[in-house]
Design a protein around this motif. Structure first.
Motif, PDB file in Angstrom:
ATOM      1  N   SER A 101       0.836  -1.196   0.000  1.00  0.00           N
ATOM      2  CA  SER A 101       0.000   0.000   0.000  1.00  0.00           C
ATOM      3  C   SER A 101       0.874   1.251   0.000  1.00  0.00           C
ATOM      4  O   SER A 101       2.066   1.195   0.312  1.00  0.00           O
ATOM      5  CB  SER A 101      -0.919   0.000   1.219  1.00  0.00           C
ATOM      6  N   PRO A 102       0.316   2.415  -0.366  1.00  0.00           N
ATOM      7  CA  PRO A 102       1.111   3.638  -0.504  1.00  0.00           C
ATOM      8  C   PRO A 102       1.922   3.964   0.743  1.00  0.00           C
ATOM      9  O   PRO A 102       1.456   3.751   1.873  1.00  0.00           O
ATOM     10  CB  PRO A 102       0.046   4.707  -0.777  1.00  0.00           C
ATOM     11  N   GLU A 105       0.547   5.812   3.866  1.00  0.00           N
ATOM     12  CA  GLU A 105      -0.514   5.228   4.678  1.00  0.00           C
ATOM     13  C   GLU A 105       0.053   4.336   5.778  1.00  0.00           C
ATOM     14  O   GLU A 105       0.796   3.397   5.496  1.00  0.00           O
ATOM     15  CB  GLU A 105      -1.461   4.403   3.800  1.00  0.00           C
ATOM     16  N   ASP A 176      -5.201  -4.020  -6.280  1.00  0.00           N
ATOM     17  CA  ASP A 176      -5.224  -2.561  -6.239  1.00  0.00           C
ATOM     18  C   ASP A 176      -4.127  -2.084  -5.285  1.00  0.00           C
ATOM     19  O   ASP A 176      -4.352  -1.977  -4.074  1.00  0.00           O
ATOM     20  CB  ASP A 176      -6.592  -2.076  -5.767  1.00  0.00           C
ATOM     21  N   SER A 178      -3.021   0.700  -4.631  1.00  0.00           N
ATOM     22  CA  SER A 178      -3.270   1.988  -3.987  1.00  0.00           C
ATOM     23  C   SER A 178      -3.949   1.816  -2.634  1.00  0.00           C
ATOM     24  O   SER A 178      -4.095   2.781  -1.886  1.00  0.00           O
ATOM     25  CB  SER A 178      -4.148   2.871  -4.885  1.00  0.00           C
ATOM     26  N   SER A 179      -4.353   0.592  -2.314  1.00  0.00           N
ATOM     27  CA  SER A 179      -5.092   0.326  -1.087  1.00  0.00           C
ATOM     28  C   SER A 179      -4.340  -0.665  -0.214  1.00  0.00           C
ATOM     29  O   SER A 179      -3.796  -1.658  -0.699  1.00  0.00           O
ATOM     30  CB  SER A 179      -6.481  -0.245  -1.420  1.00  0.00           C
ATOM     31  N   ASP A 250     -10.997   2.141   1.543  1.00  0.00           N
ATOM     32  CA  ASP A 250     -10.660   2.479   0.162  1.00  0.00           C
ATOM     33  C   ASP A 250     -11.964   2.784  -0.561  1.00  0.00           C
ATOM     34  O   ASP A 250     -13.015   2.948   0.091  1.00  0.00           O
ATOM     35  CB  ASP A 250      -9.843   1.370  -0.529  1.00  0.00           C
TER      36      ASP A 250
END
Length: 322
Positions: A101-102, A105, A176, A178-179, A250
């Motif tokens: 994840s990013p 975060e 995904d 991004s999550s 998300d």
């Protein structure tokens, strides 16, 4: 071959150092190190039970393949990563990237895969590339968290101990990154066949609903939230309630709806937020160095991840109950 060293961030938990930190007494050839490692299976398990976690530093572990060999040679069985929420990429046959994840975060404290009926007994991390800033993997003793949890709200603590919890998550069709919970149903169940995924969910006791956009809505079977760890006979905060309620967010998921009590009633969100704060107060967070290996008894210790800047490559592997 290994000797204890002290880490500034170490704590004493019930008069026991946490984590135990071990480094080489003197430089050795890699093959000599691994020949010695083969003899350490019983001892390292004993130390993990006593301390909860072991940090290995300045050992001849220079690549993901060395990390894999270490785990194999010590005799930790392999375990597929089925049922976890985090997006990951395979690096070797048993080593994966940690949560992708990013970096901005944080990842809340959790026992690895506490939301499934048969979570791993151990989780291991290897630092292939330390971050420039931040990116620690804080750890905390689950029994300490349990005591803080009861102290915050004994009535709610007794309820979740009695009823257990369930977890609700919408999985995308494709990963995904991004999550923090962006692992697709295809990666989660290691198949792109819906019938096979359904059979695996059936085996896990998970209920499901296919959504029109290819996503998958799942609700786990009721699983314990408080467990008595059988070797130590201590109660542990063995669940992902705080992680789900504060971090499972998300475009598909509302974290306040991601966890419920086993009887279907809502959890006490305020108590979970306060418990998350207590975890941060009790934890140990050290700075990663290249080649570090962190061995964690997943039955005793929770872990998390702090935000970071720059590149970071921490790899992971899990091992089942034996």
């Amino acid at each position: 071959m290994l000797k204890e060293f002290r880490l500034e961030e170490q704590r004493s938990v019930d008069d026991v150092l946490f984590p135990l930190c071990l480094g080489l007494e003197e430089a050795v050839e890699k093959e000599a190190f691994f020949a010695w490692v083969v003899t350490q299976g019983i001892e390292w398990r004993r130390l993990l039970l006593h301390h909860g976690a072991i940090l290995l530093r300045d050992c001849p572990i220079d690549a993901p393949e060395d990390f894999e060999r270490l785990l194999d040679d010590v005799g930790f069985p392999r375990m597929p990563y089925v049922g976890g929420a985090a997006p990951r990429t395979a690096v070797t046959s048993r080593v994966l990237t940690s949560n992708e994840s990013p970096p901005s975060e944080p990842i809340p404290f959790h026992h690895e895969m506490a939301q499934v009926p048969n979570p791993p007994a151990y989780i291991f991390f290897y630092c292939d590339l330390p971050p420039e800033h931040g990116g620690q993997t804080p750890i905390v003793h689950s029994h300490q968290v349990y005591k803080r949890f009861v102290g915050i709200d004994q009535e709610f603590a007794e309820k979740v101990e009695r009823t257990g919890v369930r977890y609700v998550r919408v999985m995308p069709e494709e990963d995904d990154p991004s999550s923090a919970i962006g692992r697709s149903w295809k990666s989660t169940f290691l198949t792109d066949n819906k019938d096979v995924a359904e059979e695996k969910m059936r085996q896990l006791g998970t209920s499901w609903k296919w959504l029109g956009d290819g996503n998958l809505l799942t609700e786990t079977a009721t699983v314990p939230a408080i467990r008595v760890e059988p070797r130590s006979q201590r109660k542990t905060f063995f669940n992902s309630m705080v992680a789900a309620y504060t971090g499972w967010i998300d475009s598909r998921n509302d974290p306040t709806k991601s966890v419920k009590c086993g009887d279907g009633s809502p959890v006490n969100g305020e108590v979970l937020v306060q418990t998350g704060q207590a975890m941060n107060e009790e934890c140990v967070a050290f700075t990663w160095q290249k080649g570090d290996v962190l061995l964690i008894d997943n039955q005793l210790v929770l872990h998390s991840r702090r935000p970071f800047s720059g590149k970071r490559r921490i790899l992971a592997s899990i091992s089942p109950m034996e």
